[in-house]
Design a protein around this motif. Structure first.
Motif, PDB file in Angstrom:
ATOM      1  N   GLY A  60       0.287  -1.360  -0.314  1.00 45.65           N
ATOM      2  CA  GLY A  60       0.136   0.213  -0.013  1.00 45.65           C
ATOM      3  C   GLY A  60       0.760   1.155  -0.297  1.00 45.65           C
ATOM      4  N   ARG A  61       2.257   0.984   0.089  1.00 45.87           N
ATOM      5  CA  ARG A  61       3.199   2.472   0.339  1.00 45.87           C
ATOM      6  C   ARG A  61       3.957   2.615  -1.647  1.00 45.87           C
ATOM      7  NH1 ARG A  61       3.398   5.049   5.041  1.00 45.87           N
ATOM      8  NH2 ARG A  61       1.763   4.303   6.848  1.00 45.87           N
ATOM      9  N   PRO A  62       3.680   2.526  -2.819  1.00 43.30           N
ATOM     10  CA  PRO A  62       4.301   2.779  -3.797  1.00 43.30           C
ATOM     11  C   PRO A  62       5.844   3.607  -4.320  1.00 43.30           C
ATOM     12  CG  PRO A  62       2.208   3.130  -4.432  1.00 43.30           C
ATOM     13  CD  PRO A  62       2.198   2.757  -3.142  1.00 43.30           C
ATOM     14  N   GLY A  63       5.337   4.722  -2.390  1.00 36.35           N
ATOM     15  CA  GLY A  63       6.553   5.381  -3.193  1.00 36.35           C
ATOM     16  C   GLY A  63       7.221   5.436  -2.432  1.00 36.35           C
ATOM     17  N   ASP A  64       7.475   4.752  -1.795  1.00 35.27           N
ATOM     18  CA  ASP A  64       8.343   4.199  -0.664  1.00 35.27           C
ATOM     19  C   ASP A  64       9.674   2.949  -1.708  1.00 35.27           C
ATOM     20  OD1 ASP A  64       6.966   4.927   1.719  1.00 35.27           O
ATOM     21  OD2 ASP A  64       6.353   3.073   2.793  1.00 35.27           O
ATOM     22  N   PHE A  65       8.961   2.619  -2.584  1.00 38.42           N
ATOM     23  CA  PHE A  65       9.908   1.645  -4.237  1.00 38.42           C
ATOM     24  C   PHE A  65      10.158   3.225  -4.686  1.00 38.42           C
ATOM     25  CE2 PHE A  65       7.486  -1.241  -1.348  1.00 38.42           C
ATOM     26  CZ  PHE A  65       8.904  -2.594  -1.756  1.00 38.42           C
ATOM     27  N   ARG A  66      11.175   3.549  -4.901  1.00 41.60           N
ATOM     28  CA  ARG A  66      11.506   4.866  -5.687  1.00 41.60           C
ATOM     29  C   ARG A  66      12.398   4.507  -6.817  1.00 41.60           C
ATOM     30  NH1 ARG A  66      14.914   8.643  -3.728  1.00 41.60           N
ATOM     31  NH2 ARG A  66      15.439   6.607  -2.091  1.00 41.60           N
ATOM     32  N   VAL A  67      12.268   4.702  -8.108  1.00 39.22           N
ATOM     33  CA  VAL A  67      13.149   5.094  -9.207  1.00 39.22           C
ATOM     34  C   VAL A  67      13.941   5.969  -9.138  1.00 39.22           C
ATOM     35  CG1 VAL A  67      12.870   4.804 -11.821  1.00 39.22           C
ATOM     36  CG2 VAL A  67      10.681   3.450 -10.709  1.00 39.22           C
ATOM     37  N   THR A  68      15.003   5.581  -9.297  1.00 42.50           N
ATOM     38  CA  THR A  68      15.663   7.212  -9.056  1.00 42.50           C
ATOM     39  C   THR A  68      16.598   7.177 -10.105  1.00 42.50           C
ATOM     40  OG1 THR A  68      17.458   5.689  -8.540  1.00 42.50           O
ATOM     41  CG2 THR A  68      16.314   6.480  -6.671  1.00 42.50           C
ATOM     42  N   ALA A  69      16.447   5.648 -11.532  1.00 44.38           N
ATOM     43  CA  ALA A  69      17.590   6.922 -12.448  1.00 44.38           C
ATOM     44  C   ALA A  69      16.517   5.442 -13.634  1.00 44.38           C
ATOM     45  CB  ALA A  69      18.665   5.870 -12.654  1.00 44.38           C
ATOM     46  N   ALA A  70      16.744   5.581 -14.830  1.00 42.10           N
ATOM     47  CA  ALA A  70      15.367   5.162 -15.903  1.00 42.10           C
ATOM     48  C   ALA A  70      15.981   5.074 -17.246  1.00 42.10           C
ATOM     49  CB  ALA A  70      14.349   5.545 -15.774  1.00 42.10           C
ATOM     50  N   ARG A  71      15.942   4.254 -17.908  1.00 38.88           N
ATOM     51  CA  ARG A  71      16.336   4.104 -19.575  1.00 38.88           C
ATOM     52  C   ARG A  71      14.942   2.788 -20.039  1.00 38.88           C
ATOM     53  NH1 ARG A  71      22.012   1.196 -19.485  1.00 38.88           N
ATOM     54  NH2 ARG A  71      21.736  -0.712 -19.554  1.00 38.88           N
ATOM     55  N   GLN A  72      15.130   2.875 -21.331  1.00 40.18           N
ATOM     56  CA  GLN A  72      14.450   2.610 -21.555  1.00 40.18           C
ATOM     57  C   GLN A  72      14.539   0.521 -21.515  1.00 40.18           C
ATOM     58  OE1 GLN A  72      15.144   3.057 -25.848  1.00 40.18           O
ATOM     59  NE2 GLN A  72      13.331   4.125 -25.789  1.00 40.18           N
ATOM     60  N   ASP A  73      16.065   0.245 -20.856  1.00 43.44           N
ATOM     61  CA  ASP A  73      15.606  -1.289 -20.993  1.00 43.44           C
ATOM     62  C   ASP A  73      16.460  -1.272 -19.401  1.00 43.44           C
ATOM     63  OD1 ASP A  73      18.477   0.032 -21.389  1.00 43.44           O
ATOM     64  OD2 ASP A  73      19.071  -2.336 -22.052  1.00 43.44           O
ATOM     65  N   LEU A  74      16.499  -0.220 -19.117  1.00 46.16           N
ATOM     66  CA  LEU A  74      16.822  -0.954 -17.147  1.00 46.16           C
ATOM     67  C   LEU A  74      16.417   0.594 -16.079  1.00 46.16           C
ATOM     68  CD1 LEU A  74      19.763  -2.579 -15.472  1.00 46.16           C
ATOM     69  CD2 LEU A  74      21.100  -0.735 -16.139  1.00 46.16           C
ATOM     70  N   LEU A  75      16.017  -0.065 -15.418  1.00 45.30           N
ATOM     71  CA  LEU A  75      16.008   1.270 -14.045  1.00 45.30           C
ATOM     72  C   LEU A  75      16.620   0.865 -13.114  1.00 45.30           C
ATOM     73  CD1 LEU A  75      13.525   1.112 -16.088  1.00 45.30           C
ATOM     74  CD2 LEU A  75      12.092   2.524 -14.798  1.00 45.30           C
ATOM     75  N   ARG A  76      16.338   1.669 -11.583  1.00 47.18           N
ATOM     76  CA  ARG A  76      17.493   2.245 -10.612  1.00 47.18           C
ATOM     77  C   ARG A  76      15.803   2.166  -9.460  1.00 47.18           C
ATOM     78  NH1 ARG A  76      22.322   1.906  -7.886  1.00 47.18           N
ATOM     79  NH2 ARG A  76      21.958   2.617  -6.117  1.00 47.18           N
ATOM     80  N   VAL A  77      16.083   1.228  -8.809  1.00 49.20           N
ATOM     81  CA  VAL A  77      14.862   1.254  -7.529  1.00 49.20           C
ATOM     82  C   VAL A  77      15.599   1.583  -5.944  1.00 49.20           C
ATOM     83  CG1 VAL A  77      13.119   0.552  -6.725  1.00 49.20           C
ATOM     84  CG2 VAL A  77      12.984   0.334  -9.383  1.00 49.20           C
TER      85      VAL A  77
END
Length: 332
Positions: free
Chosen positions: A155-172
């Protein structure tokens, strides 16, 4: 494909849930078989692999009819509409599947914090892909990490933060650690409704997040002028029947949830009757926030519930929470 006990569980499900249940089982068993074949196993039949869920809802596989699956085998699965995916390996893993579709305006606010929204805006502006596609990548990456941890988003999706993103790779990032999440797109097979999906998966390898990185991200967000502002409630009425009717109307507005003609009352179950996915609940949270302002926070409400309470959550209980929140504000 299913063993005897699995067939009994499948037959006991409501008819509306059987297809997705079967798709998930097929995908999971195929993932396990492919792993075993890669390790040198001979013929492996689906009925030799049993799949069930533990108390937290996480899938667990075991060998039956003499089949030894070995140590440390984990599996993660996801299904959406007419599709399902699964990942099996010796070690932690998490996978998610989401349809690319336009979401209500408040969905992004409910799912992402200000730093993520700034990153999302920069990423969309830098390329030629839609916000709907990039947000779906963000969301699927969050779900994949939550599944790898075995906790769900809680119930807390904001606690999992995407901090870098490209089309094929993201950092959470979550709770002081970070995950790399692979990402891809897949279209529905011919003969099925035209849909585009995002698949995101991670195989663990969480690493500590350095304080300097977190501080630099926060500073860049402040320089960009991103702030969190309270929303103004537009509907002050705190009448039970009015709120219940409004929640039912909002549920029917959810994109691709198939609830346009659904009968929705106090006893309607979000899980068994409406079969809502996590992203649907986030979209609903955004709609409720637009409707009632910051006085109603669905994410916090769900976060305080135990797993069995979430599974048994009814539309009436949510309506009672909304009414209580509105009246508490009126009285303060």
């Amino acid at each position: 494909m299913l063993g005897g006990a699995e067939r009994e569980r499948h037959a006991a499900l409501p008819p509306t849930r059987r297809r997705r249940h079967l798709l998930g089982r097929i995908a999971a068993k195929d993932a396990v078989r492919r792993l075993l074949w890669a390790e040198g196993a001979d013929e492996v039949y689906p009925a030799e692999i049993a799949l069930h869920n533990d108390d937290s809802g996480r899938p667990v596989v075991t060998g039956v009819h003499g089949r030894d699956l070995g140590e440390g085998l984990t599996v993660s699965l996801a299904h959406c509409a007419e599709a399902a995916v699964a990942l099996a390996r010796r070690g932690p893993c998490g996978i998610d599947l989401e349809e690319v579709t336009a979401r209500p305006a408040g969905t992004v606010d409910a799912a992402c914090g200000p730093e993520e929204r700034a990153l999302l805006a920069r990423t969309v502006a830098a390329g030629d892909e839609s916000e709907a596609l990039w947000f779906t990548r963000f969301w699927a990456a969050k779900e994949a990490v939550a599944k790898e941890r075995g906790t769900g988003l809680g119930g807390r999706p904001g606690d999992f933060r995407v901090t870098a993103a490209r089309q094929d790779l993201l950092r959470v990032e979550h709770a002081g650690s970070a995950w790399e999440v692979r990402c891809g797109q897949v279209a529905a097979p011919a003969g099925l409704p035209e849909r585009m999906y995002v698949v995101a998966w991670t195989t663990g390898g969480a690493e500590p997040v350095s304080q300097s990185v977190s501080q630099s991200v926060s500073q860049s967000v402040r320089r960009a002028g991103m702030t969190t502002e309270a929303t103004t409630p537009t509907t002050p009425v705190a009448d039970e029947s009015t709120v219940l009717a409004r929640i039912a109307a909002l549920l029917r507005e959810l994109p691709d949830a198939g609830l346009e003609d659904a009968e929705i009352g106090r006893d309607t179950l979000f899980h068994d009757d409406l079969e809502l996915e996590s992203i649907d609940l986030v979209s609903l949270a955004g709609l409720l926030r637009e409707e009632y302002g910051d006085r109603v926070n669905l994410a916090l409400f769900v976060a305080d519930l135990e797993l069995d309470e979430i599974i048994e959550l009814t539309v009436g209980r949510l309506a009672d929470y909304v009414v209580a929140s509105l009246r508490a504000t009126e009285e303060s």
